[in-house]
Design a protein around this motif. Structure first.
Motif, PDB file in Angstrom:
ATOM      1  N   LEU A  32       0.674  -1.252   0.092  1.00 35.38           N
ATOM      2  CA  LEU A  32       0.047  -0.176  -0.096  1.00 35.38           C
ATOM      3  C   LEU A  32       0.699   1.258  -0.058  1.00 35.38           C
ATOM      4  N   GLY A  38     -12.736   7.320   2.595  1.00 41.26           N
ATOM      5  CA  GLY A  38     -13.211   5.906   2.115  1.00 41.26           C
ATOM      6  C   GLY A  38     -14.520   5.781   1.582  1.00 41.26           C
ATOM      7  N   ALA A  86     -10.722  -3.693   2.375  1.00 45.61           N
ATOM      8  CA  ALA A  86      -9.613  -4.512   2.630  1.00 45.61           C
ATOM      9  C   ALA A  86     -10.183  -5.719   3.631  1.00 45.61           C
ATOM     10  N   GLY A 109      -7.317   0.935  -2.618  1.00 42.61           N
ATOM     11  CA  GLY A 109      -6.940   1.124  -1.457  1.00 42.61           C
ATOM     12  C   GLY A 109      -5.749   2.444  -1.525  1.00 42.61           C
ATOM     13  N   LEU A 160      -9.885   2.058   4.501  1.00 44.81           N
ATOM     14  CA  LEU A 160      -9.689   0.769   3.874  1.00 44.81           C
ATOM     15  C   LEU A 160     -10.500  -0.051   4.132  1.00 44.81           C
TER      16      LEU A 160
END
Length: 309
Positions: free
Chosen positions: A97, A145, A242, A165, A237
Motif C-alpha cells: 500500500l 473511504g 480490505a 486502497g 480501507l
C-alpha cells in the motif's frame, strides 16, 4: 495677570505622578517572575501529562507483545490459534500500500504545489482552489473511504484491490502534501529565481534546477509524515473492502489485501488473552515502521540541507 490669578492658575495644573520607589519596582518584578514561574510550571505539567501517558501506553504494549515478537510471527499468516498466528499478510499488504501510495502522492502533490505557486495567476479561482485544499485537509478519513468505495471500487471496477486502497489513501493525504510542498516552495527566496532567469534559464529550468532542490527538504519531510498517517489509517480501507483474514500476500496491485491496523483491530476484539498479546506485537511492528519512516524523513532533510548549505 495679578499675583492672585497666577497662584490660582498654578493650583489648577495637574500634579506630576509620584515616582515609583525601589520597593514598588522590586515588588512588580517579583510578581512578574512569580507569574512566569507559574506559567512555566503549567506548561511543563501539560507536556509531562502527554509524555507520561504515552510512556505508560508503550510500556504496556511492549509488556504484552514483546515475547510474541519473533521470526515465526513475521512469517506466519493469521490463524484461529494464537500460537500459530502471525502478520505476514498484513505486513506485506501495508508495504504494498505504501509502495503504491508514495509515488502517486509525491507526483500529484508536488505537481499541484508547483502549479499553484509558480504558474497559477493570483486571482479568485486560484484562491478558491487553495481554500478547498485547506478544507480537505480537515475532512474525516471515513469520508475519503466512502469516496474511494464509490469512485474506485464501484465506478472504476477496481474491486477490493491494493490499487483501490492506494488511490483512496492518496486522496486522503494529498491535501497535506500539497500544503507542505507549497510552504516549502514559497520559502525559496525570490532572489534565487531572479538570478536564474537573469542567466537565461527558462521558468521550468529555474523550477527544476533551483526551486525544487532548495525546497526538497520540506517537501520530503511533509510527504513522509503524511505517509506515516496513511499507514496507520483503518476506516477508509475498511470502506474500500480490505479483508480481515487473508492467507496470501499480494502479488500485484490488483490482488486483495489487508493491513496492519485492521489486523490489530481484529485481534483486540477477540476474547482470548493471547490475541491481545498478538495485537501488542503487531503494534510494535507498526511503530517500528513509523519510526523508520520518520527517521528517513530526518535523514533526507539533513542531506538536502547540507547540499543547499
Amino acid at each position: 495677570m495679578s499675583a492672585e490669578e497666577v497662584l490660582i492658575h498654578q493650583n489648577k495644573r495637574p500634579k506630576a505622578p509620584a515616582l515609583l520607589t525601589d520597593h514598588d519596582g522590586d515588588r512588580r518584578i517579583g510578581t512578574r517572575k512569580m507569574l512566569n514561574q507559574i506559567a512555566h510550571g503549567l506548561f511543563l505539567l501539560a507536556t509531562l501529562v502527554g509524555v507520561v501517558v504515552l510512556a505508560v501506553l508503550l510500556l504496556d504494549i511492549f509488556k504484552m507483545g514483546w515475547k510474541w515478537l519473533n521470526l515465526d510471527f513475521l512469517n506466519s499468516f493469521a490463524s484461529r490459534f494464537p500460537a500459530q498466528s502471525g502478520i505476514k499478510a498484513p505486513l506485506w499488504g501495508s508495504l504494498w500500500l505504501i509502495a503504491v501510495t508514495a509515488p502517486l502522492t509525491f507526483i500529484f502533490g508536488v505537481g499541484t504545489a508547483i502549479y499553484l505557486e509558480e504558474y497559477a495567476k493570483k486571482n479568485w479561482f486560484s484562491r478558491l482552489i487553495q481554500l478547498n485544499i485547506s478544507n480537505l485537509a480537515g475532512v474525516p478519513s471515513i469520508v475519503f473511504g466512502i469516496l474511494g468505495l464509490t469512485l474506485f471500487v464501484r465506478q472504476m471496477k477496481l474491486g477490493q484491490s491494493v490499487l483501490a486502497g492506494a488511490l483512496t489513501m492518496t486522496l486522503l493525504i494529498l491535501p497535506i502534501v500539497i500544503v507542505a510542498a507549497r510552504e516549502a516552495i514559497s520559502s525559496v527566496p525570490s532572489s534565487l529565481r531572479q538570478a536564474s532567469l537573469a542567466m537565461g534559464a527558462t521558468r521550468w529550468q529555474t523550477i527544476y534546477k533551483v526551486v525544487l532542490p532548495y525546497s526538497m527538504p520540506g517537501i520530503l519531510t511533509g510527504t513522509i509524515l503524511a505517509l506515516s498517517r496513511a499507514i496507520g489509517e483503518t476506516a477508509p480501507l475498511i470502506m474500500v473492502g480490505a479483508v480481515t483474514f487473508i492467507y496470501f500476500t499480494p502479488g500485484n496491485v490488483f490482488d486483495a489485501f489487508t493491513v496492519l491496523p485492521i489486523q490489530i483491530y481484529t485481534w483486540t476484539g477477540m476474547p482470548k488473552a493471547e490475541f491481545q498479546n498478538l495485537a501488542g506485537a503487531g503494534i510494535i511492528v507498526l511503530l517500528a515502521i513509523l519510526l523508520t519512516m520518520n527517521a528517513l524523513a530526518i535523514i533526507l532533510r539533513n542531506k538536502y540541507q547540507r547540499r543547499n548549505g
